[in-house]
Design an enzyme around this catalytic site. Sequence first.
Site, PDB file in Angstrom:
ATOM      1  CB  ILE A 110      -0.975   0.002   1.206  1.00 32.64           C
ATOM      2  CG1 ILE A 110      -1.770  -1.323   1.236  1.00 32.64           C
ATOM      3  CG2 ILE A 110      -1.929   1.188   1.123  1.00 32.64           C
ATOM      4  CD1 ILE A 110      -2.677  -1.502   2.435  1.00 32.64           C
ATOM      5  CB  ALA A 129       6.516   0.786   9.048  1.00 30.95           C
ATOM      6  CG  ASN A 186       6.990  -4.260  13.334  1.00 29.92           C
ATOM      7  OD1 ASN A 186       7.941  -3.486  13.404  1.00 29.92           O
ATOM      8  ND2 ASN A 186       6.405  -4.568  12.201  1.00 29.92           N
ATOM      9  CE1 TYR A 221      -2.450  -5.679  10.918  1.00 33.34           C
ATOM     10  CE2 TYR A 221      -4.758  -6.176  10.461  1.00 33.34           C
ATOM     11  CZ  TYR A 221      -3.623  -5.430  10.220  1.00 33.34           C
ATOM     12  OH  TYR A 221      -3.661  -4.427   9.292  1.00 33.34           O
ATOM     13  CG  HIS A 253      -2.928 -10.726   1.558  1.00 31.38           C
ATOM     14  ND1 HIS A 253      -1.615 -10.425   1.826  1.00 31.38           N
ATOM     15  CD2 HIS A 253      -3.651 -10.161   2.543  1.00 31.38           C
ATOM     16  CE1 HIS A 253      -1.556  -9.691   2.912  1.00 31.38           C
ATOM     17  NE2 HIS A 253      -2.782  -9.515   3.379  1.00 31.38           N
TER      18      HIS A 253
HETATM   19  N1  UFG Z   1      -8.534 -17.079   2.328  1.00 29.06           N
HETATM   20  C1  UFG Z   1      -8.760 -18.355   1.842  1.00 29.06           C
HETATM   21  N2  UFG Z   1      -7.699 -19.029   1.326  1.00 29.06           N
HETATM   22  C2  UFG Z   1      -6.453 -18.530   1.258  1.00 29.06           C
HETATM   23  C3  UFG Z   1      -6.230 -17.223   1.742  1.00 29.06           C
HETATM   24  C4  UFG Z   1      -7.296 -16.527   2.264  1.00 29.06           C
HETATM   25  O1  UFG Z   1      -9.866 -18.874   1.901  1.00 29.06           O
HETATM   26  O2  UFG Z   1      -5.547 -19.223   0.796  1.00 29.06           O
HETATM   27  C5  UFG Z   1      -9.671 -16.318   2.868  1.00 29.06           C
HETATM   28  C6  UFG Z   1      -9.439 -15.837   4.286  1.00 29.06           C
HETATM   29  O3  UFG Z   1      -9.760 -16.846   5.206  1.00 29.06           O
HETATM   30  C7  UFG Z   1     -10.353 -14.624   4.327  1.00 29.06           C
HETATM   31  C8  UFG Z   1     -10.332 -14.082   2.897  1.00 29.06           C
HETATM   32  O4  UFG Z   1      -9.838 -15.156   2.094  1.00 29.06           O
HETATM   33  O5  UFG Z   1     -11.656 -15.034   4.617  1.00 29.06           O
HETATM   34  C9  UFG Z   1      -9.411 -12.910   2.723  1.00 29.06           C
HETATM   35  O6  UFG Z   1      -8.175 -13.245   3.312  1.00 29.06           O
HETATM   36  P1  UFG Z   1      -6.848 -12.376   3.146  1.00 29.06           P
HETATM   37  O7  UFG Z   1      -5.781 -13.122   3.863  1.00 29.06           O
HETATM   38  O8  UFG Z   1      -6.656 -12.056   1.716  1.00 29.06           O
HETATM   39  O9  UFG Z   1      -7.202 -11.018   3.863  1.00 29.06           O
HETATM   40  P2  UFG Z   1      -7.773 -10.761   5.344  1.00 29.06           P
HETATM   41  O10 UFG Z   1      -9.221 -10.391   5.201  1.00 29.06           O
HETATM   42  O11 UFG Z   1      -7.451 -11.846   6.285  1.00 29.06           O
HETATM   43  O12 UFG Z   1      -6.901  -9.542   5.806  1.00 29.06           O
HETATM   44  C10 UFG Z   1      -6.712  -8.391   5.018  1.00 29.06           C
HETATM   45  C11 UFG Z   1      -5.418  -7.724   5.457  1.00 29.06           C
HETATM   46  C12 UFG Z   1      -5.575  -7.217   6.850  1.00 29.06           C
HETATM   47  C13 UFG Z   1      -6.828  -6.379   6.993  1.00 29.06           C
HETATM   48  C14 UFG Z   1      -8.036  -7.100   6.484  1.00 29.06           C
HETATM   49  C15 UFG Z   1      -9.221  -6.180   6.527  1.00 29.06           C
HETATM   50  O13 UFG Z   1      -4.322  -8.624   5.398  1.00 29.06           O
HETATM   51  O14 UFG Z   1      -4.457  -6.453   7.145  1.00 29.06           O
HETATM   52  O15 UFG Z   1      -7.802  -7.529   5.154  1.00 29.06           O
HETATM   53  O16 UFG Z   1     -10.367  -6.762   6.009  1.00 29.06           O
HETATM   54  F1  UFG Z   1      -7.039  -6.103   8.276  1.00 29.06           F
END
Ligand code: UFG
Length: 325
Positions: free
Chosen positions: A12, A74, A92, A141, A189
């Site tokens: 970002i 960061a 951090n 987090y 992600h």
């Molecule tokens: N997911 C899967 N399979 C994968 C990876 C992710 O099913 O291999 C799912 C996760 O369980 C979640 C969704 O996809 O339901 C999105 O997951 P991400 O890891 O892409 O993103 P997150 O929603 O966990 O987190 C991101 C950022 C955070 C932020 C959040 C806010 O990493 O910093 O979005 O919504 F806080």
Amino acid sequence: MKIAVTGGAGYIGSHTVKLLTEEGHNILVIDNLYNGHREAVPDNATFIKCDIRDIENLKEIFNEFKPEAVIHFAAFIEVGESTKNPLSFYINNVSGTLSLLSTMEETGIDKIIFSSTAAVYGNPKTVPIPETEPVKPINPYGQTKACVEKALKDISQFSNLKYVSLRYFNAAGADPSGLIGESHNPETHLIPLVLKTAKGEREQISIFGTDYPTPDGTCIRDYIHINDLAKAHLLALEYLMSGGESNVFNCGYGKGYSVREIIDMAKKVTEKDFKVVEEKRREGDPAILVADSKKLKSILNWKAEFDDLEFIIKTAWNWELNRRF
Ligand code: UFG
């Protein structure tokens, strides 16, 4: 304007730095390159490798560059990782930000834009989520970001500090130029992992949880194109510089997609079929996170330009096929 950007070599951060330099601002990127990439910083920004917890070094940097404001990216960002190694997130994200704030105070910098997250809401009662929804994170987090928001509120109430906290929903996609994009190691992600699977770099994509209270049982997220998110930082900066009061804004489109919908769109965009497996829930994941972004629109005059899941995934796919780092 002279702006210091911590974490400006990250995903970002680098998209925001690109936009700010294009707008003519004088940018200093401070990044320890733990997760960031030197190549992601444009040539017309200054780069210094430094950890925000290195107060002495940071003080020297600020005294020399004399930024008018700091944009603070960061941080550690992965929800799953935060449940495995919470202490490192506190060190951090919380301790690091407090070091930064104390250095800012010592060197007379009184404006900061802080990268917060939708994860501060935990499992919200109201969806789309307004900023007035109680802050009740369900993972370390989100807790670290909520902690910093509390500190910012207290400090700003009793000092000159002015802050804008931007609560990001799910940043996604890449700059259409193809010069920068998402690159985490390890990648966790959803969108980049699905695209790596389409590319053949991974055998399969896992769906973490199919028993959530959502129409297809998988988690719903509000995916915001990275350049629309970068724009929110520019507007927040202009807001603070023109005397705006400390404030908190959601950054999202107000529209959610399930994990299955993301996978289907990725298959359409890439024209590839790949293996999808259903697994148990990942710890710390809320079922639905969708932003109410009326406040961002009304106060900062933000407008969504790239609110189109197909476009978002196309830009991410373009990056995935031609990554520079
Ligand atoms: N997911 C899967 N399979 C994968 C990876 C992710 O099913 O291999 C799912 C996760 O369980 C979640 C969704 O996809 O339901 C999105 O997951 P991400 O890891 O892409 O993103 P997150 O929603 O966990 O987190 C991101 C950022 C955070 C932020 C959040 C806010 O990493 O910093 O979005 O919504 F806080």
